[in-house]
Write an enzyme that holds these catalytic residues in place. Structure first.
Site, PDB file in Angstrom:
ATOM      1  N   ASP A 109       0.796  -1.023   0.391  1.00 36.41           N
ATOM      2  CA  ASP A 109      -0.037   0.066   0.275  1.00 36.41           C
ATOM      3  C   ASP A 109       1.063   0.965   0.043  1.00 36.41           C
ATOM      4  O   ASP A 109       0.353   2.382  -0.866  1.00 36.41           O
ATOM      5  CB  ASP A 109      -1.108   0.152   1.496  1.00 36.41           C
ATOM      6  N   LYS A 111       1.107   4.031  -2.984  1.00 40.95           N
ATOM      7  CA  LYS A 111       1.120   5.692  -2.916  1.00 40.95           C
ATOM      8  C   LYS A 111       2.237   6.301  -3.377  1.00 40.95           C
ATOM      9  O   LYS A 111       2.914   7.595  -3.968  1.00 40.95           O
ATOM     10  CB  LYS A 111       0.726   6.061  -1.673  1.00 40.95           C
TER      11      LYS A 111
END
Ligand SMILES: NC(=O)C1=CN([C@@H]2O[C@H](COP(=O)(O)OP(=O)(O)OC[C@H]3O[C@@H](n4cnc5c(N)ncnc54)[C@H](OP(=O)(O)O)[C@@H]3O)[C@@H](O)[C@H]2O)C=CC1
Ligand SMILES: N[C@@H](CC=O)C(=O)O
Length: 355
Positions: A216, A220
């Protein structure tokens, strides 16, 4: 009055909060000469249709009247209505839905996504999707991809478009991992217990290993790097995963949940090595000048900005030529249904201004 129809995919933590926020915002929308309805809501198996848009009874209606669907049925339904401004809201983590984005755009739908998958596809596929958007004159907004409701992408884009030289982006990019390490460092709870709490609070991804593996945060970082026009891929991000090898992707989410106490020993030992004044932090860093993207676990002094974070706060430091050694800082809740749904609502309003 400008009318916008939303087709909502995903009615989990974020999607269900989004419906309620849209219903509560009607008066404020009216002040902006805007009417927003949600005539279709969908989960992974069934869909509920209501021409005039769902109302406060949407949950009971979905339970009683939703039906199995194919994507083509939804497109046909929308086209039969001759609505002018149709926006797909992707509040899923589905790769399958993203594989259909091109089809949706070619049928005239705009897209707003909390789902980070489209922006982290292999570069050629990502670039192709951007071309399809241009050719079809449709919009794709995704502010919630980084920092949930925080204005991170908007700020970075605005700096880039103003020709500001960005030299480094660094920080705690994950709300769930911020919460996990804040709680684990400060409280006498096992790591697995804290991870379970983070999931219950709606901070983690549907599969918490997406957070724990660093995927994750890596996503990003990649999304931010692509905003600066770099053509990196996920493989270009050096990641320190926190998932033990025997619990990686080959095991199901259910098996992972059953065995999460396997994580406890390793994290207890990391905690034991900390000085009294230190906390663990999982950080992302993009050194723009050196072209290095990295996700790693570090110990930070409690009085430093990263060490002092509370709750599920994320913190983004943007170093640029004009800001010098004192970075521009964006800080606040980096995960959670309310802030993320609000970020989606904000994208709806921005999109409505453009169409
Ligand atoms: N939670 C947060 O703080 C933040 C989340 N996000 C992003 O928001 C997205 C959703 O997160 P969250 O609400 O927490 O997740 P949840 O697991 O709570 O909800 C996911 C929803 O997506 C549905 N779904 C899954 N696959 C499909 C599909 N192919 N078509 C239609 N619906 C589908 C699920 O349906 P079913 O129940 O049938 O499986 C469920 O309703 C993720 O991409 C996440 O990264 C972004 C920023 C912050
Ligand atoms: N799981 C994510 C949610 C938002 O993107 C996080 O913890 O930051």
């Amino acid at each position: 009055m400008k009318k916008v129809q939303l087709i909502l995919f995903g009615i989990g933590n974020v999607g269900s909060t989004f419906i309620n926020q849209i219903l509560e915002a009607k008066e404020i929308f009216k002040q902006q000469n805007l009417a927003v309805e949600i005539p279709v809501i969908v989960n992974s198996t069934t869909a509920f249709f209501k021409d005039e848009g769902v109302d406060q009874s949407w949950k009971a209606n979905f339970k009683d009247f939703s039906l199995p669907y194919r994507l083509e049925d939804i497109v046909q339904f929308v086209q039969s209505k001759k609505w002018k401004n149709v926006v797909v809201i992707d509040a899923t983590a589905s790769k399958q839905l993203v594989a259909n984005y091109t089809f949706l755009v070619e049928n005239g739908f705009h897209i707003i996504a909390a789902n980070k998958v489209a922006n982290t596809l292999a570069y050629e596929e990502y670039a192709y999707f951007k071309e399809v958007l241009k050719e079809n004159n449709t919009h794709f907004l995704y502010e919630t991809n980084v920092g949930a409701g925080l204005p991170v992408i908007e700020t970075l884009k605005s700096l880039y478009n103003s020709a500001e030289k960005i030299t480094k982006i660094r920080g705690v990019f994950s709300g769930s991992l911020s919460y996990i390490f804040n709680t684990f460092s400060e409280e006498d709870k096992s790591f697995s217990k804290v991870l379970t709490l983070a999931k219950e609070k709606g901070f983690t991804e549907p599969d918490p290993r997406t957070d724990l593996s660093g995927t994750d945060v890596a996503r990003k970082l990649l999304i931010l790097a692509r905003e600066l026009q770099f053509s990196y891929n996920l493989e270009d991000v050096k990641v320190k995963s926190l998932v033990p090898f025997h619990l990686t992707a080959t095991t199901s989410v259910t098996t992972f949940q059953e065995k999460i106490t396997d994580l406890d020993e390793e994290f207890e030992s990391l905690k034991a090595k900390l000085n009294e004044n230190e906390v663990l932090r999982y950080i992302g860093e993009f050194d723009v000048e050196q072209e290095v993207l990295e996700v790693k676990l570090v110990s930070e002094q409690k009085q430093n900005p990263l060490g002092a974070l509370q709750g599920a706060d994320a913190l983004f430091e943007i170093y640029t030529e004009s800001y010098g050694n004192q970075p521009l800082v964006i800080q606040g809740a980096g995960a959670g249904a309310k802030v993320t749904a609000r970020g989606l609502v904000s994208d709806v309003v921005k999109l409505a201004e453009r169409i």
